[in-house]
Write a protein that holds these residues in place. Sequence first.
Motif, PDB file in Angstrom:
ATOM      1  N   GLN A  54      40.586  55.158  10.702  1.00 14.55           N
ATOM      2  CA  GLN A  54      39.500  54.586  10.343  1.00 14.55           C
ATOM      3  C   GLN A  54      39.683  55.067   8.684  1.00 14.55           C
ATOM      4  OE1 GLN A  54      36.532  57.035  12.629  1.00 14.55           O
ATOM      5  NE2 GLN A  54      35.679  57.749  10.557  1.00 14.55           N
ATOM      6  N   PRO A  55      39.232  53.971   7.880  1.00 13.42           N
ATOM      7  CA  PRO A  55      39.324  54.489   6.601  1.00 13.42           C
ATOM      8  C   PRO A  55      38.070  55.239   6.110  1.00 13.42           C
ATOM      9  CG  PRO A  55      38.289  52.217   6.818  1.00 13.42           C
ATOM     10  CD  PRO A  55      38.757  52.692   8.309  1.00 13.42           C
ATOM     11  N   SER A  56      38.608  56.243   4.928  1.00 14.22           N
ATOM     12  CA  SER A  56      37.758  57.039   4.536  1.00 14.22           C
ATOM     13  C   SER A  56      37.861  57.406   2.904  1.00 14.22           C
ATOM     14  CB  SER A  56      37.668  58.463   5.224  1.00 14.22           C
ATOM     15  OG  SER A  56      36.876  59.365   4.727  1.00 14.22           O
ATOM     16  N   ASP A  57      36.637  57.204   2.246  1.00 17.46           N
ATOM     17  CA  ASP A  57      37.026  57.476   0.773  1.00 17.46           C
ATOM     18  C   ASP A  57      36.420  59.074   0.531  1.00 17.46           C
ATOM     19  OD1 ASP A  57      34.259  57.233   1.106  1.00 17.46           O
ATOM     20  OD2 ASP A  57      33.999  55.666  -0.277  1.00 17.46           O
ATOM     21  N   ASP A  58      36.454  59.951   1.606  1.00 13.90           N
ATOM     22  CA  ASP A  58      36.014  61.305   1.395  1.00 13.90           C
ATOM     23  C   ASP A  58      34.877  61.408   0.467  1.00 13.90           C
ATOM     24  OD1 ASP A  58      36.249  63.926   1.810  1.00 13.90           O
ATOM     25  OD2 ASP A  58      37.711  64.223   0.333  1.00 13.90           O
ATOM     26  N   PRO A  59      33.782  60.930   0.719  1.00 13.69           N
ATOM     27  CA  PRO A  59      32.452  61.089  -0.242  1.00 13.69           C
ATOM     28  C   PRO A  59      32.082  62.672  -0.063  1.00 13.69           C
ATOM     29  CG  PRO A  59      31.871  60.085   1.770  1.00 13.69           C
ATOM     30  CD  PRO A  59      33.319  60.197   1.900  1.00 13.69           C
TER      31      PRO A  59
END
Length: 342
Positions: A54-59
């Motif tokens: 799954q995509p994650s922008d690591d917020p």
Amino acid sequence: MKARKLWVSSAFALLVLLIGAAAGVMVTIVIAAPSAPPTLAEAERPEWLGVTTQPSDDPRKFDVVVQEGATVALRAPVTGLVTEMRCDQGQVWKSGESTVTIDGTRLLLLHTAIPLWRALTPGTKGADAVAVKGELARLGLAPSSGDALEWRDLDAARTLFAASGVSIDPESLNTDQVIWLPTPEVSPSNCAAVGTPMNAGDVLGETTPTVMVQLGDIPALQAGLRELLIDRVVIPLTDQLTPQDPSGLSAILSTPSYRSALGDGTGPVTLTATLRLVEPVNVVALPPSAVTLDPTSGACVATPSGTATVSVVSSALGQTLVLFTEQELPDRVRIDGPRQCV
């Protein structure tokens, strides 16, 4: 008929009890509950878990301190007519460049720790001489050490000025050739128009209010360029987590979060911001039990083909997001991680 059978069965059980009691024998009747059918038995804990990404922008949430600076006037060093002025919206004036001419003579933009207030010649000592050498060093021109200006420094200054088309006295650095900048880069506004007569000391323009943003303690982060998000304002950052365009920080001042936190005060204010990746990465969500953390070799998981190295992106809400460092993803991982990472 059923009632009769039930009465007979009950009478028989009572008779057995009475006979047993009379004979001094203890009789226990055990009624066993029927066993649960196999379909109702507790399901076995699975051994493997399928892998999906799954995509994650690591917020990451951080507190940031925002401070609005004062406007600084940019003043003409000489008397004359403005014959060139580069001051378009979004224009950035950088130390070491030239964007203004007066009476056809180019002037150099120069940032120093303190404004230059006298001509500097070889042998001159003082904070202004040290400030000039500090800026020459920042611009990569290798000045001399010590607190006195030397010929070597004057030669370096001449090289800097010449690169922007500005000629200087071969024996001194004079203030009438320099527009002082309070910071290495400024965003000018309210600039004088071409054709405006100026006296030395008149305002050529002014800096837009500078905004300083200070991040709190930052833990280790997943590699990649990041951006800072405050309300709807996005601030692109360098790989050192500094703003790519400092002038863009002024947009923070118009956010509801900043206005609410500032109230009737003057700042600084502390806001909650999100630090996130510009380009999301594909991560795998796993139960914490599947990930083994090894203090020497990092993190890993067990796959059908052996141990695979992973990078932990984040861990929260009962799941650990990991990034596989190998090119090919396994189709599944063991729910119980390996004892150690090899």
